[in-house]
Design a protein around this motif. Sequence first.
Motif, PDB file in Angstrom:
ATOM      1  N   MET A 140      -5.674  83.843   3.664  1.00 25.89           N
ATOM      2  CA  MET A 140      -5.661  83.150   2.367  1.00 25.89           C
ATOM      3  C   MET A 140      -7.089  82.887   1.890  1.00 25.89           C
ATOM      4  N   VAL A 141      -7.919  82.373   2.781  1.00 21.68           N
ATOM      5  CA  VAL A 141      -9.319  82.082   2.434  1.00 21.68           C
ATOM      6  C   VAL A 141     -10.054  83.368   2.080  1.00 21.68           C
ATOM      7  N   ALA A 142      -9.826  84.419   2.859  1.00 23.25           N
ATOM      8  CA  ALA A 142     -10.485  85.706   2.583  1.00 23.25           C
ATOM      9  C   ALA A 142     -10.050  86.261   1.230  1.00 23.25           C
ATOM     10  N   GLY A 143      -8.782  86.094   0.891  1.00 22.91           N
ATOM     11  CA  GLY A 143      -8.291  86.577  -0.400  1.00 22.91           C
ATOM     12  C   GLY A 143      -8.934  85.862  -1.573  1.00 22.91           C
ATOM     13  N   VAL A 144      -9.094  84.539  -1.453  1.00 22.93           N
ATOM     14  CA  VAL A 144      -9.752  83.780  -2.527  1.00 22.93           C
ATOM     15  C   VAL A 144     -11.220  84.197  -2.632  1.00 22.93           C
ATOM     16  N   ARG A 145     -11.876  84.365  -1.495  1.00 25.55           N
ATOM     17  CA  ARG A 145     -13.288  84.783  -1.494  1.00 25.55           C
ATOM     18  C   ARG A 145     -13.434  86.154  -2.150  1.00 25.55           C
ATOM     19  N   GLU A 146     -12.544  87.067  -1.811  1.00 25.62           N
ATOM     20  CA  GLU A 146     -12.594  88.412  -2.385  1.00 25.62           C
ATOM     21  C   GLU A 146     -12.385  88.362  -3.900  1.00 25.62           C
ATOM     22  N   LEU A 147     -11.431  87.566  -4.330  1.00 23.87           N
ATOM     23  CA  LEU A 147     -11.164  87.425  -5.761  1.00 23.87           C
ATOM     24  C   LEU A 147     -12.369  86.811  -6.479  1.00 23.87           C
ATOM     25  N   ARG A 148     -12.978  85.794  -5.860  1.00 26.33           N
ATOM     26  CA  ARG A 148     -14.166  85.154  -6.452  1.00 26.33           C
ATOM     27  C   ARG A 148     -15.324  86.136  -6.546  1.00 26.33           C
ATOM     28  N   ASP A 149     -15.511  86.934  -5.484  1.00 31.04           N
ATOM     29  CA  ASP A 149     -16.606  87.915  -5.495  1.00 31.04           C
ATOM     30  C   ASP A 149     -16.370  88.993  -6.544  1.00 31.04           C
ATOM     31  N   LYS A 150     -15.109  89.366  -6.754  1.00 34.19           N
ATOM     32  CA  LYS A 150     -14.766  90.417  -7.710  1.00 34.19           C
ATOM     33  C   LYS A 150     -14.849  89.935  -9.152  1.00 34.19           C
TER      34      LYS A 150
END
Length: 166
Positions: free
Chosen positions: A20-30
Amino acid sequence: MPKVRILLVNTKVSRSTKKMVAGVRELRDKYPSVVGPILDSVEAIVEKAEYLLHQLAQVSHTQPQPNTDTIHAGLQDLCQVNQCLLNALGVGHRALDQVCAVARERGLAAKLTGAGGGGCAFILLPPDYPWEKLEEVVEALSKAGFESWETTIGSAGVTAHNFVST
């Protein structure tokens, strides 16, 4: 800190906090210009909720409940908005949406706890929420396959005591 009644709901959906945390980080980076403001809004919600809880603590210590309904309504609004923002960040789940729908149909507000993706949610309960109505909520959640427990938040927590051995 005032005591606040909640219904803690276990959706029984397993999830991975790490994912979940990795998904939010990926979305934020994108999409930093999109996700950044969502995260800022989540932070603003937390700050406003802290303010309302502080107001609630003041009311409960000084006089009998004049603004409690207004404060509680504000907390409900913040829970609902926060849940929508968390869904936008990709940490929601259809089981959590189902918990929120059960709550909303009964004039209550709910949101996920923890990292989301399943797991638990809580339903905010007004101080004077009738037992009969709470039983209806619990029954609807149980029919959906969820477990729930009424509890309070805002208690003192663990306290260290001096223990003298004789």
